[in-house]
Design an enzyme around this catalytic site. Sequence first.
Site, PDB file in Angstrom:
ATOM      1  N   LYS A   1       4.803   2.861   7.103  1.00  0.00           N
ATOM      2  CA  LYS A   1       4.721   2.633   8.360  1.00  0.00           C
ATOM      3  C   LYS A   1       5.366   2.313   9.454  1.00  0.00           C
ATOM      4  O   LYS A   1       5.480   3.089  10.361  1.00  0.00           O
ATOM      5  CB  LYS A   1       3.353   1.731   8.291  1.00  0.00           C
ATOM      6  CG  LYS A   1       1.872   2.573   7.282  1.00  0.00           C
ATOM      7  CD  LYS A   1       0.820   1.466   7.754  1.00  0.00           C
ATOM      8  CE  LYS A   1      -0.211   2.851   6.688  1.00  0.00           C
ATOM      9  NZ  LYS A   1      -1.686   1.810   7.315  1.00  0.00           N
TER      10      LYS A   1
ATOM     11  N   LYS B   1       0.128  12.889   1.685  1.00  0.00           N
ATOM     12  CA  LYS B   1      -0.944  11.899   1.911  1.00  0.00           C
ATOM     13  C   LYS B   1      -1.748  12.159   2.434  1.00  0.00           C
ATOM     14  O   LYS B   1      -1.625  12.188   3.947  1.00  0.00           O
ATOM     15  CB  LYS B   1      -1.285  10.235   1.816  1.00  0.00           C
ATOM     16  CG  LYS B   1      -2.283   9.757   1.021  1.00  0.00           C
ATOM     17  CD  LYS B   1      -2.565   8.425   0.971  1.00  0.00           C
ATOM     18  CE  LYS B   1      -2.767   7.427   2.136  1.00  0.00           C
ATOM     19  NZ  LYS B   1      -2.451   6.110   3.054  1.00  0.00           N
TER      20      LYS B   1
ATOM     21  N   LYS C   1      -5.748   9.992   7.811  1.00  0.00           N
ATOM     22  CA  LYS C   1      -6.231   9.515   9.386  1.00  0.00           C
ATOM     23  C   LYS C   1      -5.734   9.280  10.512  1.00  0.00           C
ATOM     24  O   LYS C   1      -5.908   9.906  11.587  1.00  0.00           O
ATOM     25  CB  LYS C   1      -7.293   7.954   9.181  1.00  0.00           C
ATOM     26  CG  LYS C   1      -8.469   7.967   8.911  1.00  0.00           C
ATOM     27  CD  LYS C   1      -9.037   6.587   9.016  1.00  0.00           C
ATOM     28  CE  LYS C   1      -9.416   5.387   7.815  1.00  0.00           C
ATOM     29  NZ  LYS C   1      -8.700   4.463   7.221  1.00  0.00           N
TER      30      LYS C   1
END
Length: 334
Positions: free
Chosen positions: A112, A195, A198
Site C-alpha cells: 500500500k 488481488k 475495492k
Amino acid sequence: MQRVLSGIQPSGIPTLGNYLGAIRNWVPMQDDHECLFCVVDLHAITAVFQEPEVLRRQTREMAAALIACGIDPDRCTLFVQSHVHAHHRLAWIFNNVVRMGWLNRMTQFKDKAGKDRENVSAGLFIYPALMAADILVYKATKVPVGDDQKQHLELTNDIAQKFNHDYGVDYFPQVEALIQGVAARVMSLRDGTKKMSKSDPSDQSRINLTDDADTIANKIKRAKTDPEPLPEHVSGLEGRPEARNLVGILAAITGTTPEGVLREHGGQGFGSFKGVLTDALVSHLEPIQKRMQHLLTDPNALDLLLRKGADRASSIADPIADEVERMVGFLPRR
Ligand code: TYM
C-alpha cells in the site's frame, strides 16, 4: 461456544472477493459460534483520505451489504468499530507491544505504501496493531478471512504472546485464521496475478456486489483470458492465472469445485464459459442487491441496529480493556 470476530473496511462497495473470500463464510458460522462482525471505519481512514460524507455513506452501505448477504443482527453482533472505544484503548497498548521490525515486514504495508513510504500515514503503519486489538479485545479465537489477511493474524499471535510474556500472564489466547474455500483469494479481472480489491483504480478489475446485470456482463466479457480453451483437469490451469480465477469464481458461486467446473466446461472456449459465469453471478447477486437496496431506504433503522450491536460488543470488550489496563499498571477509574 467459540468466539469469532471478523471485520471489513467501509472503503468502497464490497467486491466479489470480499464476498466469496470472507462474508459468505461468516454466514454459516452464526449457527454454532458466538459471532462478532464489525465495519472497521478506524481502518478505513489509514490508507487514503476519506471524505467524511462518503465514509458515513459507505459505512451504512457496508452494514446493509453484510445484512443483505445473510449476516443476521439477531444472531450475531454487528457493529461499527469506532463505536466501541475499547478497540482504541487496546490498540494504544498494542502499539507499545508491537516492534517496528515486525511492522516493517508487513507485506500489505509495503504494497500500500509503495515507493511513497515517507508520505503515508503513521496509521497505515500501525494498522496491524489495531487489527490485533479488534480481535483480542473480545479474546476471540477464530477469525474467518481471505488469504491476504494471513500475515496480520500471525502478527496478532506474536502481539498476544509478547503481551503475555511481558506482563507474566496467560491472558490472551492464540487466534486461528480460518481461510476457507476455493475463493480465499479472488484475483483481479484485468490481471490474474493481482488481488481483486475495492481500492483498485480500475472498476473493470472487480465485480462490485451492487453491479447490475449489464455491468457484470460487460466486465466478465472484457475480463482478461488466454487464447486456449479451458482444460479438462485442474492441472491444466497451471500457469494460467486468469483461467484459474474465473474457474474458481464459478466453482465458489455455484457451490462446486474447480474439478466440477472443468468436468462440465473443460474444452470450451472462454466465449461460452463467460456467458455461463455471467448468468451465475447475476442470479446469485440479484437477491442480495434487492435486500441491500431495501435496507438502505431506512437509514435510521440501520443506525439503530448498529447502535444495539455496539452496546452488545462494548459489554464484552469494556471489561477486557479494563482488565488489560490494570495489568499494564494504569490506575483504575473506579
Ligand atoms: P478488507 O476490508 O480488505 O477485506 C475484508 C475481507 O475480505 C477479504 N478479501 C478477499 N478475499 C478473497 N479474495 C479477495 N480478492 C479479497 N479481498 C478482500 C479479506 O481477506 C477480508 O477477510 N484488515 C482487514 C479488516 C480487519 C479485520 C480485523 C479482519 C480489521 N480488523 C479483524 C479480521 C479481524 C481488511 O482490510 O479487510
